[in-house]
Design a protein around this motif. Structure first.
Motif, mmCIF file in Angstrom:
data_model
loop_
_atom_site.group_PDB
_atom_site.id
_atom_site.type_symbol
_atom_site.label_atom_id
_atom_site.label_comp_id
_atom_site.label_asym_id
_atom_site.label_seq_id
_atom_site.Cartn_x
_atom_site.Cartn_y
_atom_site.Cartn_z
ATOM 1 N N THR A 30 0.744 -1.144 -0.157
ATOM 2 C CA THR A 30 -0.051 -0.128 0.076
ATOM 3 C C THR A 30 0.768 1.192 0.033
ATOM 4 N N GLN A 31 2.384 1.141 0.265
ATOM 5 C CA GLN A 31 3.089 2.246 0.340
ATOM 6 C C GLN A 31 3.844 2.309 -1.204
ATOM 7 N N ASN A 32 3.072 2.832 -2.217
ATOM 8 C CA ASN A 32 3.323 2.640 -3.464
ATOM 9 C C ASN A 32 2.953 3.936 -4.099
ATOM 10 N N SER A 33 3.448 5.180 -3.720
ATOM 11 C CA SER A 33 3.052 6.191 -4.252
ATOM 12 C C SER A 33 4.460 7.060 -4.400
ATOM 13 N N LEU A 34 4.434 8.383 -4.869
ATOM 14 C CA LEU A 34 5.559 9.131 -5.218
ATOM 15 C C LEU A 34 6.085 9.853 -3.588
ATOM 16 N N LYS A 35 4.983 9.745 -2.740
ATOM 17 C CA LYS A 35 5.261 10.371 -1.566
ATOM 18 C C LYS A 35 5.789 9.455 -0.466
ATOM 19 N N ILE A 52 13.697 7.887 -5.702
ATOM 20 C CA ILE A 52 13.030 7.990 -6.853
ATOM 21 C C ILE A 52 13.626 8.924 -7.980
ATOM 22 N N GLU A 53 14.099 9.972 -7.780
ATOM 23 C CA GLU A 53 14.496 10.871 -8.704
ATOM 24 C C GLU A 53 15.960 10.295 -9.166
ATOM 25 N N GLU A 54 16.821 9.653 -8.299
ATOM 26 C CA GLU A 54 18.163 9.182 -8.549
ATOM 27 C C GLU A 54 18.106 7.722 -9.451
ATOM 28 N N HIS A 55 17.012 7.258 -9.479
ATOM 29 C CA HIS A 55 16.947 5.834 -10.114
ATOM 30 C C HIS A 55 16.860 6.057 -11.556
ATOM 31 N N PRO A 56 17.470 5.270 -12.613
ATOM 32 C CA PRO A 56 17.483 5.607 -13.897
ATOM 33 C C PRO A 56 16.206 5.449 -14.674
ATOM 34 N N GLY A 57 15.617 4.505 -14.128
ATOM 35 C CA GLY A 57 14.354 4.090 -14.655
ATOM 36 C C GLY A 57 13.285 4.842 -14.297
ATOM 37 N N ARG A 58 13.241 5.866 -13.188
ATOM 38 C CA ARG A 58 12.558 6.879 -12.716
ATOM 39 C C ARG A 58 11.387 6.169 -11.867
ATOM 40 N N GLU A 59 10.296 6.916 -11.646
ATOM 41 C CA GLU A 59 9.193 6.463 -10.862
ATOM 42 C C GLU A 59 8.566 5.158 -11.466
ATOM 43 N N ASP A 60 8.513 5.235 -12.624
ATOM 44 C CA ASP A 60 7.668 4.201 -13.481
ATOM 45 C C ASP A 60 7.995 2.807 -13.093
ATOM 46 N N VAL A 61 9.379 2.530 -13.110
ATOM 47 C CA VAL A 61 9.937 1.346 -12.882
ATOM 48 C C VAL A 61 9.913 0.956 -11.343
ATOM 49 N N LEU A 62 10.164 1.893 -10.556
ATOM 50 C CA LEU A 62 9.840 1.644 -9.110
ATOM 51 C C LEU A 62 8.199 1.349 -8.600
ATOM 52 N N LEU A 63 7.529 2.335 -9.126
ATOM 53 C CA LEU A 63 6.033 2.027 -8.719
ATOM 54 C C LEU A 63 5.751 0.660 -9.337
ATOM 55 N N GLN A 64 6.165 0.074 -10.496
ATOM 56 C CA GLN A 64 5.679 -1.124 -10.874
ATOM 57 C C GLN A 64 6.183 -2.174 -9.901
ATOM 58 N N GLN A 65 7.662 -2.080 -9.242
ATOM 59 C CA GLN A 65 7.937 -3.133 -8.493
ATOM 60 C C GLN A 65 7.273 -3.059 -7.100
ATOM 61 N N ALA A 66 6.599 -2.041 -6.718
ATOM 62 C CA ALA A 66 6.157 -1.658 -5.195
ATOM 63 C C ALA A 66 4.930 -2.473 -5.136
ATOM 64 N N VAL A 67 4.170 -3.015 -6.040
ATOM 65 C CA VAL A 67 2.814 -3.651 -5.772
ATOM 66 C C VAL A 67 3.278 -5.014 -5.519
ATOM 67 N N ALA A 68 4.458 -5.784 -5.423
ATOM 68 C CA ALA A 68 4.713 -6.967 -4.913
ATOM 69 C C ALA A 68 6.004 -7.345 -4.525
ATOM 70 N N ASP A 69 6.317 -8.331 -4.120
ATOM 71 C CA ASP A 69 7.638 -8.508 -3.612
ATOM 72 C C ASP A 69 8.729 -8.551 -5.062
ATOM 73 N N ALA A 70 9.555 -7.633 -4.905
ATOM 74 C CA ALA A 70 10.542 -7.271 -6.035
ATOM 75 C C ALA A 70 11.671 -7.933 -6.139
ATOM 76 N N SER A 71 11.987 -8.963 -5.384
ATOM 77 C CA SER A 71 13.318 -9.914 -5.343
ATOM 78 C C SER A 71 13.596 -10.356 -6.565
ATOM 79 N N GLU A 72 12.645 -10.751 -7.425
ATOM 80 C CA GLU A 72 13.042 -11.500 -8.693
ATOM 81 C C GLU A 72 13.672 -10.369 -9.705
ATOM 82 N N SER A 73 13.242 -9.108 -9.562
ATOM 83 C CA SER A 73 13.843 -8.006 -10.478
ATOM 84 C C SER A 73 15.186 -7.763 -9.925
ATOM 85 N N PHE A 74 15.712 -8.107 -8.756
ATOM 86 C CA PHE A 74 16.951 -7.893 -8.264
ATOM 87 C C PHE A 74 17.636 -8.884 -8.236
#
Length: 74
Positions: A30-35, A52-74
């Motif tokens: 539920t903690q998946n907003s830019l705030k 968020i601002e430092e990530h090369p993929g910007r917020e879109d990539v991070l927001l996609q990973q925030a809705v589930a366990d992001a382990s597979e992407s890392f």
């Protein structure tokens, strides 16, 4: 630390003076907003809001990973 089985509780580690808070994955996603943006990677919880601002993929990539366990992407 976040796992699907974990329950929310605060524990004091004997003699250390630190506490550990456990969250259910349902709470974390539920903690998946830019705030406030949290990611679970290999069972650990990361607050990446300031990154968020430092990530090369910007917020879109991070927001996609925030809705589930992001382990597979890392």
């Amino acid at each position: 630390m976040a796992t699907a089985e974990a329950s929310r509780s605060d524990e004091k580690v004997q003699g250390v003076g630190t506490s550990t808070t456990y969250y259910q994955l349902e709470e974390v996603v539920t903690q998946n907003s830019l705030k406030e943006l949290w990611l679970v990677i290999h069972g650990r919880l990361y607050n990446v809001t300031l990154f968020i601002e430092e990530h090369p993929g910007r917020e879109d990539v991070l927001l996609q990973q925030a809705v589930a366990d992001a382990s597979e992407s890392f």
